[in-house]
Design an enzyme around this catalytic site. Structure first.
Site, short mmCIF file in Angstrom:
data_model
loop_
_atom_site.label_atom_id
_atom_site.label_comp_id
_atom_site.label_asym_id
_atom_site.label_seq_id
_atom_site.Cartn_x
_atom_site.Cartn_y
_atom_site.Cartn_z
N CYS A 31 0.84 -1.21 0.00
CA CYS A 31 0.00 0.00 0.00
C CYS A 31 0.87 1.25 0.00
O CYS A 31 0.56 2.22 -0.69
CB CYS A 31 -0.94 0.01 1.20
SG CYS A 31 -2.15 -1.32 1.18
N ARG A 89 -7.88 -4.24 -2.68
CA ARG A 89 -7.05 -3.38 -3.51
C ARG A 89 -7.79 -3.25 -4.85
O ARG A 89 -7.70 -4.11 -5.72
CB ARG A 89 -5.66 -3.99 -3.70
CG ARG A 89 -4.68 -3.01 -4.33
CD ARG A 89 -3.27 -3.55 -4.36
NE ARG A 89 -2.79 -4.11 -3.12
CZ ARG A 89 -2.38 -3.40 -2.05
NH1 ARG A 89 -2.41 -2.09 -2.10
NH2 ARG A 89 -1.97 -4.00 -0.97
#
Length: 165
Positions: free
Chosen positions: A51, A121
């Protein structure tokens, strides 16, 4: 609103929402940017390595997104305080929205919520009218990069040029 795999699909009206954003907790949502493309970047957690790489890449790519007059909004279930510290540590200047309370509500509405309690995601590009133009779900361990976003924005731009043309 979503395909059988969960993520919202192109052609659909995007669910409206506002969420508190780092650094100051002001409410931000895609409806505030009507007339411009909006990129929603759902991600699992502020402090995970993938991330961190993904959001840092998007910060570096921001000038490319802005060429299309696009707005980028990062979204995870982390708190505003976590987002603020994460953004400061990574030099991130685009809004990071806290889908914190109720946990994951917006992520769920977009079909981007993982069963273990985090956002998936996922990337969603909204057209200037607030409809889903493109969506993509990545495995949690894979940074999806920026190419798909740029391709979707290029297509929106080409469609706009043809319709005004």
């Amino acid at each position: 609103m979503s395909d059988p795999n969960g993520l919202i699909t192109p052609g659909r009206a995007a669910p409206g929402f506002t969420l508190p954003a780092a650094p100051d907790g002001r409410e931000v949502g895609p409806g505030q940017f009507r007339g411009r493309p909006v990129v929603l970047a759902f991600y699992p957690a502020d402090w995970s390595p993938v991330c961190g790489e993904q959001m840092t890449l998007y910060q570096a790519a921001l000038p490319e997104l802005e060429r299309y007059d696009a707005v980028l909004l990062g979204i995870s279930v982390d708190s505003v305080d976590s987002h603020r510290a994460f953004a400061e540590s990574r030099g991130i200047r685009f809004p990071l929205l806290a889908d914190f309370e109720p946990k994951g509500e917006v992520s769920r509405r977009y079909g981007a919520y993982a069963p273990h309690g985090q956002s998936d995601r996922a990337l969603v590009v909204l057209d200037p009218d607030g409809r889903v133009a493109w969506s993509h779900l990545s495995p949690p361990e894979v940074n999806p990069g920026v190419d798909g976003i740029l391709d979707a924005l290029e297509q929106l731009d080409a469609d706009r040029r043809v319709s005004t043309g």
